[in-house]
Design an enzyme around this catalytic site. Structure first.
Site, PDB file in Angstrom:
ATOM      1  N   LYS A  52       9.271  -6.057   5.157  1.00  0.00           N
ATOM      2  CA  LYS A  52       9.283  -5.204   5.673  1.00  0.00           C
ATOM      3  C   LYS A  52       9.236  -5.542   6.921  1.00  0.00           C
ATOM      4  O   LYS A  52      10.143  -5.880   8.178  1.00  0.00           O
ATOM      5  CB  LYS A  52       7.898  -4.105   5.989  1.00  0.00           C
ATOM      6  N   GLN A  96      -0.915  -2.023   3.811  1.00  0.00           N
ATOM      7  CA  GLN A  96      -0.003  -1.599   2.262  1.00  0.00           C
ATOM      8  C   GLN A  96      -1.369  -0.921   1.013  1.00  0.00           C
ATOM      9  O   GLN A  96      -1.820  -1.048   0.872  1.00  0.00           O
ATOM     10  CB  GLN A  96       0.494  -2.608   1.896  1.00  0.00           C
ATOM     11  N   ASP A 119       4.435   5.890   7.147  1.00  0.00           N
ATOM     12  CA  ASP A 119       4.520   5.944   5.635  1.00  0.00           C
ATOM     13  C   ASP A 119       4.754   7.246   5.320  1.00  0.00           C
ATOM     14  O   ASP A 119       4.744   7.339   4.339  1.00  0.00           O
ATOM     15  CB  ASP A 119       3.384   4.889   4.932  1.00  0.00           C
TER      16      ASP A 119
HETATM   17  N1  GUN Z   1       3.062   0.894  -1.689  1.00  0.00           N
HETATM   18  C1  GUN Z   1       4.339   0.779  -2.599  1.00  0.00           C
HETATM   19  N2  GUN Z   1       4.608   1.571  -2.002  1.00  0.00           N
HETATM   20  C2  GUN Z   1       4.374   1.967  -0.418  1.00  0.00           C
HETATM   21  C3  GUN Z   1       5.149   2.213   0.394  1.00  0.00           C
HETATM   22  O1  GUN Z   1       5.679   3.025   0.742  1.00  0.00           O
HETATM   23  N3  GUN Z   1       3.976   2.154   1.449  1.00  0.00           N
HETATM   24  C4  GUN Z   1       2.627   1.559   1.982  1.00  0.00           C
HETATM   25  N4  GUN Z   1       2.016   1.106   2.508  1.00  0.00           N
HETATM   26  N5  GUN Z   1       2.360   1.573   0.440  1.00  0.00           N
HETATM   27  C5  GUN Z   1       2.956   0.805  -0.307  1.00  0.00           C
END
Ligand code: GUN
Length: 293
Positions: A52, A96, A119
């Protein structure tokens, strides 16, 4: 059979964003800024967050990453989020998931300012999504919608089956596919671990989204000819021939399912790349919203 290529579509999204940030730079404006919080040392989470951050750079965004040990207490994380909520130079906040067991996912998600909830996990974002109002859409289902849009896949009147009911993917995916939008306008069935006649339901589907996290779960006998198959799975499977020691496998038995499909996403190189592109789009929208408020 045509591949739905996440590399091509995500690159197009990133190029578009890069043009916008190049213009911002030329105008001496502040750049979009994503702040990511990573707690603990789960290998997959580390890889995702690193990716990311790298993609932020490619799109010309600013990014910050805050790492915490697994045993960090909840109050410390909450204090960090509040600091980022109040920081005018931060547009998007991402924590995350999954979190260590002693930290409440619900509490953490609720504390994020909904205006920075890139998110799309905050109840306000989810509520708006359900009502069809503009909001931050969770990155993975948003990425799938961008892919369907890019390849101009007909969705109106189609029967879509989503396998998996997670808050992150399955549930929002089912809402997006059923909305009165293009893409959208499908008749949607959401299947899960208690669905009794999954094979029969899948066999009727024009579009299948597999998002349950079980390697090669969707097999050729569950898919009708010319179906569109979207594979959201990204499971690490040991592979001694790889430098990393693992390879990434999807929820679809690609080799046998692909020949039956009109379109299918590969893993890797499909939805995973779109998830990051969608996150960048959300971050850019947060930035624009903030500057216009
Ligand atoms: N863990 C798995 N997918 C995601 C996501 O799209 N965002 C976040 N913050 N954690 C994740």
């Amino acid at each position: 059979m045509q591949l739905l290529d996440g590399k091509i579509v995500s690159q197009a999204v990133k190029n578009e964003l890069r043009e916008k940030t190049d213009q911002l730079k030329a105008d001496n404006k502040r750049l979009p800024h994503l702040a990511a919080i990573l707690i603990g040392n789960d290998g997959a989470s580390e890889t995702y967050v690193a990716s990311k951050i790298k993609n932020c750079e490619e799109a010309g965004f600013k990014s910050s990453m805050y790492r915490f040990n697994t045993d960090t207490n909840e109050d410390t994380i909450i204090a960090k989020i509040e600091e980022l909520n109040n920081d005018d130079e931060v547009d998007g906040i991402l924590v995350q998931l999954p979190l260590p067991k002693h930290i409440s996912e619900e509490k953490i998600i609720n504390i994020i300012d909904p205006l920075k909830d890139v998110d799309g996990f905050h109840p306000i974002s989810v509520g708006k999504l359900v009502q069809g109002l503009p909001t931050f859409i969770p990155a993975t289902p948003y990425g799938v919608m961008l892919m369907l849009e890019h390849y101009k896949i007909e969705t109106a009147g189609k029967f879509a089956v989503v396998i998996g009911r997670s808050n992150i993917v399955g549930r929002p995916m089912s809402i997006l596919l059923s909305q009165n939008t293009n893409p959208g306008n499908c008749t949607v069935t959401l299947c899960h671990s208690r669905t009794t006649n999954l094979k029969e339901i899948c066999l009727q589907a024009d579009i299948i989204v597999a998002a349950l996290g079980k390697v090669s779960f969707l097999t050729a006998d569950m898919v009708k000819e010319n179906a569109v198959v979207i594979d959201v799975g990204i499971t690490r499977v040991e592979d001694a021939t790889k430098k990393s020691g693992f390879k990434i496998k999807g929820d679809v038995d690609f080799e046998n399912v692909a020949p039956k499909c009109s379109y299918i996403t590969p893993v890797p190189g499909g939805v995973g790349l779109m998830t990051i592109a969608a996150l960048l789009k959300n971050t850019y929208h947060a930035y624009i919203q903030k500057n216009n408020s």
